[in-house]
Write an enzyme that holds these catalytic residues in place. Sequence first.
Site, PDB file in Angstrom:
ATOM      1  N   ASP A 112      18.869 -24.443 -17.055  1.00 54.02           N
ATOM      2  CA  ASP A 112      17.891 -25.304 -16.383  1.00 54.02           C
ATOM      3  C   ASP A 112      17.427 -24.618 -15.108  1.00 54.02           C
ATOM      4  O   ASP A 112      17.539 -23.391 -14.958  1.00 54.02           O
ATOM      5  CB  ASP A 112      18.513 -26.691 -16.140  1.00 54.02           C
ATOM      6  CG  ASP A 112      17.473 -27.802 -16.088  1.00 54.02           C
ATOM      7  OD1 ASP A 112      16.815 -27.939 -15.045  1.00 54.02           O
ATOM      8  OD2 ASP A 112      17.300 -28.536 -17.080  1.00 54.02           O
ATOM      9  N   ASP A 113      16.957 -25.382 -14.165  1.00 54.65           N
ATOM     10  CA  ASP A 113      16.386 -24.877 -12.912  1.00 54.65           C
ATOM     11  C   ASP A 113      17.336 -23.871 -12.225  1.00 54.65           C
ATOM     12  O   ASP A 113      18.553 -24.001 -12.340  1.00 54.65           O
ATOM     13  CB  ASP A 113      16.171 -26.090 -11.992  1.00 54.65           C
ATOM     14  CG  ASP A 113      15.115 -25.827 -10.949  1.00 54.65           C
ATOM     15  OD1 ASP A 113      14.724 -24.670 -10.788  1.00 54.65           O
ATOM     16  OD2 ASP A 113      14.690 -26.803 -10.307  1.00 54.65           O
TER      17      ASP A 113
ATOM     18  N   TRP B 135      10.045 -27.822 -20.492  1.00 51.12           N
ATOM     19  CA  TRP B 135       8.846 -27.718 -19.646  1.00 51.12           C
ATOM     20  C   TRP B 135       8.828 -28.931 -18.721  1.00 51.12           C
ATOM     21  O   TRP B 135       8.630 -30.058 -19.168  1.00 51.12           O
ATOM     22  CB  TRP B 135       7.606 -27.689 -20.536  1.00 51.12           C
ATOM     23  CG  TRP B 135       6.295 -27.535 -19.841  1.00 51.12           C
ATOM     24  CD1 TRP B 135       5.674 -28.440 -19.034  1.00 51.12           C
ATOM     25  CD2 TRP B 135       5.409 -26.406 -19.918  1.00 51.12           C
ATOM     26  NE1 TRP B 135       4.473 -27.958 -18.609  1.00 51.12           N
ATOM     27  CE2 TRP B 135       4.274 -26.704 -19.133  1.00 51.12           C
ATOM     28  CE3 TRP B 135       5.450 -25.171 -20.576  1.00 51.12           C
ATOM     29  CZ2 TRP B 135       3.202 -25.823 -18.998  1.00 51.12           C
ATOM     30  CZ3 TRP B 135       4.371 -24.300 -20.442  1.00 51.12           C
ATOM     31  CH2 TRP B 135       3.280 -24.623 -19.657  1.00 51.12           C
ATOM     32  N   ASP B 136       9.027 -28.673 -17.439  1.00 56.70           N
ATOM     33  CA  ASP B 136       9.187 -29.771 -16.477  1.00 56.70           C
ATOM     34  C   ASP B 136       7.926 -29.943 -15.635  1.00 56.70           C
ATOM     35  O   ASP B 136       7.062 -29.055 -15.574  1.00 56.70           O
ATOM     36  CB  ASP B 136      10.389 -29.431 -15.583  1.00 56.70           C
ATOM     37  CG  ASP B 136      11.059 -30.657 -14.993  1.00 56.70           C
ATOM     38  OD1 ASP B 136      10.462 -31.750 -15.035  1.00 56.70           O
ATOM     39  OD2 ASP B 136      12.182 -30.526 -14.467  1.00 56.70           O
ATOM     40  N   MET B 137       7.803 -31.060 -14.950  1.00 59.87           N
ATOM     41  CA  MET B 137       6.659 -31.338 -14.061  1.00 59.87           C
ATOM     42  C   MET B 137       7.116 -32.429 -13.112  1.00 59.87           C
ATOM     43  O   MET B 137       7.231 -33.581 -13.516  1.00 59.87           O
ATOM     44  CB  MET B 137       5.495 -31.810 -14.932  1.00 59.87           C
ATOM     45  CG  MET B 137       4.145 -31.843 -14.283  1.00 59.87           C
ATOM     46  SD  MET B 137       3.844 -33.399 -13.435  1.00 59.87           S
ATOM     47  CE  MET B 137       2.093 -33.389 -13.303  1.00 59.87           C
ATOM     48  N   ASN B 138       7.402 -32.035 -11.853  1.00 55.34           N
ATOM     49  CA  ASN B 138       8.181 -32.931 -11.000  1.00 55.34           C
ATOM     50  C   ASN B 138       7.450 -33.605  -9.847  1.00 55.34           C
ATOM     51  O   ASN B 138       8.072 -33.915  -8.833  1.00 55.34           O
ATOM     52  CB  ASN B 138       9.380 -32.167 -10.445  1.00 55.34           C
ATOM     53  CG  ASN B 138      10.475 -32.061 -11.484  1.00 55.34           C
ATOM     54  OD1 ASN B 138      10.923 -33.057 -12.027  1.00 55.34           O
ATOM     55  ND2 ASN B 138      10.882 -30.856 -11.793  1.00 55.34           N
TER      56      ASN B 138
ATOM     57  N   ASP C 229      16.108 -38.845 -16.073  1.00 53.06           N
ATOM     58  CA  ASP C 229      17.177 -38.146 -15.354  1.00 53.06           C
ATOM     59  C   ASP C 229      18.422 -39.019 -15.276  1.00 53.06           C
ATOM     60  O   ASP C 229      19.473 -38.568 -14.823  1.00 53.06           O
ATOM     61  CB  ASP C 229      16.723 -37.795 -13.934  1.00 53.06           C
ATOM     62  CG  ASP C 229      15.872 -36.532 -13.933  1.00 53.06           C
ATOM     63  OD1 ASP C 229      15.770 -35.889 -14.989  1.00 53.06           O
ATOM     64  OD2 ASP C 229      15.319 -36.191 -12.874  1.00 53.06           O
TER      65      ASP C 229
HETATM   66  C1  DGJ Z   1      13.892 -32.754 -13.147  1.00 56.46           C
HETATM   67  C2  DGJ Z   1      14.403 -32.859 -14.536  1.00 56.46           C
HETATM   68  O1  DGJ Z   1      14.181 -34.139 -15.033  1.00 56.46           O
HETATM   69  C3  DGJ Z   1      15.885 -32.495 -14.547  1.00 56.46           C
HETATM   70  O2  DGJ Z   1      16.414 -32.677 -15.825  1.00 56.46           O
HETATM   71  C4  DGJ Z   1      16.030 -31.076 -14.086  1.00 56.46           C
HETATM   72  O3  DGJ Z   1      15.428 -30.218 -14.998  1.00 56.46           O
HETATM   73  C5  DGJ Z   1      15.417 -30.930 -12.712  1.00 56.46           C
HETATM   74  N1  DGJ Z   1      14.063 -31.395 -12.691  1.00 56.46           N
HETATM   75  C6  DGJ Z   1      15.448 -29.480 -12.274  1.00 56.46           C
HETATM   76  O4  DGJ Z   1      14.806 -29.296 -11.094  1.00 56.46           O
END
Ligand code: DGJ
Length: 804
Positions: free
Chosen positions: A392-393, A503-506, A572
């Site tokens: 992961d990250d 593939w994330d988007m935060n 999460d």
């Molecule tokens: C948000 C994701 O939902 C998590 O599972 C994880 O990948 C974090 N980002 C990592 O920054």
Amino acid sequence: MVWNGGIQARRTAACAAPRIYAVFVRATKGPPLIEFRDGVFFLSTANTSYWFGVTAHGHLEHLHYGRRLPVQDPQALRPERTAQRASAIVYDPADPRCTLDALALEYSTIGQGDYRRIPCRILTHHGYDLDPVHRTHRITADAAPALTLPTADGPAESLHVTLGDDRAGIELTLVYTVFEDVDVIARRVIVRNTGDAPATIEQLASVQLDLPDRGLRVLTLDGDWIAETHTHTRAVTPGAFVTGSTTGSSSNRHNPGFLILEDRADEDRGRVWGVNLVYSGSHEASVSLDAHGSVRVHSGIQPQAFAWPIAPGEEFESPQAVLTFSDEGCNGASDRFHRFVNRHIVPERFREVPRPVVFNSWEAVSFDVDERRLGRLAKQASALGMELFVIDDGWFAGRRDDTGGLGDYGVDTSRFPSGLAAFGDRLKRLNLRMGLWFEPEMVNERSALYARHPDWAMRVPGKAPREGRHQLVLDLCNPDVCDYIVEQVGAVLDSADITYVKWDMNRHIADASSPHVAHPGMVAHRYIQNLYAVLARIFAPRPHVLLEMCSSGGNRFDLGMLRHSAMIWASDDTDPIERLEIQQGLSHLYPPSTISAHVSAAPHAQTLRDTPLSTRFNVAAFGALGYEYDLDLLTSEERKEVRDQIAFYLAHRELLQFGRFRRGDMPRDRYRWQAGEGDEAIVGLFQRRVDAAPTPDILPIAGLDPDAAYVVRAKPQRLMIERFGNLINHVTPMRLDPRGLVLQTVGRFHSLRDAAEEHRGTGSLLAEGIRLNDQFQGTEYNESIRMLGDHGSTLYLVEKETPR
Ligand code: DGJ
């Protein structure tokens, strides 16, 4: 046979429906899915009918969406206007009873006397007035793919009905696609500028559905980060219920999908309509009720800050909306949507492909990744039976925490001195595939990319952009940004044996502005259009890469994302008790195969709730299973339990991911989920809170062969000794401190067995409900007592008995 095609009771020549006959081109065997007879369109799926007619004035009058009916004269379903309606605007001076306000319409427009909510607002040189009427229609033997947006595919037939208004210079084509096998009808709208002056679309719903009021309710999925997709149901009352998102994504606040239930519908009975959108951007839906019992449903692009200019000759296509109907309650509608997603939405290369059991590093080590620590975790993951290891990250240069690094996807060689490819080889030797996390749509100010291209971050000119999680949004309206993402991600994927991407988007989008669009109202939608193009450019040439979508958990759980990916990280929040609500909510619209669900440590990192390991698995098992766990912390008993869990999951994975899923209506804070039917099923019974002096639990099992014999066995699971506290002294010969060293050490290596239950009966008997064993109530302990307590659960495996 001549049918009444018009809206008027007085039958004049003008009222007769136009006779237009279509040429049929068949995509599927059997009777036609789309027929046009005497001014009426008949759309049929295996179990549903959708009918609408062309009125004498060329409007499309909705007649029926519900149970499948034989094609026939729909006269009895068409409201006959035998009295003038007061305060109505008369559409046709020759007929004082003719008012559009009283018609169920397939798509209505402004200015013609329909005062209910309107699906579209288009500004032309004549203002907002628009009266498009039937011009032509055609039927095609395909799913009518869109050019700029994802749409469902597979065997289907499509009807394209074009309505035109020459004065305004606008044509609307309503596209209906019939997916017979799964009882889904998709709809979208294409707007064309046929005039010689520019026009601007300011609002455009993909679908309008007018239904008669049957005391309806709306079920929506709403929430926020770590509490996504909780269900809420409310009555449809006069006025409008409006929901949607404005965050730039489909959002964790309000999912684009929803159900409409008739008054007495429950999980298994009653009429239920489902609506969802194949779209990942901001959206809006409304359900409104007027004074005359007309319910109107819309769903489409969020109109706030939306505007799309169309020059003469140009066209614009709306996202695709999808509809289903079932008279077998919410479970019936969900089943149809589940089969639709598995067969027509998820990319063909992932359909029916079992989702691997993954280990994900995030909750185990957060940003603290390095090849030594991950290598140790990988060894354990492999020994426990996991199949894929997701880094992961934190794996790339400059990414020590969430304040830097996004934008630069070069591996951090101080953490991976041997490189990603070598780490992948190590995983392969452990029988694990490698997955990698990216967040390509974002940039940190502290990054090489930002130093080179500060102008690539979205910003309003003259104003400093606002950060969310210390990051800015890349301007995907800029083709150079899109090329950069495609090249960067592609290069990493080709540099090692990576077969899985998360593939994330935060963050949400703010400062939505771009010099790369002609109008500020185009930014949010163009971003999404280009995102889909980027995903296609990266992953279509790399079909071996399985894609998991994520956006701070479930911030973009929608059909648009699923058109590109196999599954989506649901939240999460991995606390199983919270997950019961999240996954149960999602299950209304999305199948378990798409719901990424992991087992993590307890007490839980966000809720502090302490839950049994068995329940953490039992909930995650109704999805695409994974573990996010510091495996070093597992005791030897927990390790055995995890190994058994994975073995059980792998033995029944097809059932759990692709079997028919049902929710049970349960009393007293219980949840019942069933996967599978016919020969084999797994039923989970979950209890959020234990009752003192408990009432016996009843467990009905649905969908079995009524005459066949079945055996139902509780999946064996361990009861960890620490859960007993002081009670352990009742079963040990000497007195021990429950928090002392002796019991803690014993607990690492020994556990008790939870209720060994076994029941037998025919399918019809089991449908009545098994009376389960008693729960623990402090009177005695033996192996047949169900030791659930708060947050307890059991999985029951139901198997057909083969006659000896
Ligand atoms: C948000 C994701 O939902 C998590 O599972 C994880 O990948 C974090 N980002 C990592 O920054």
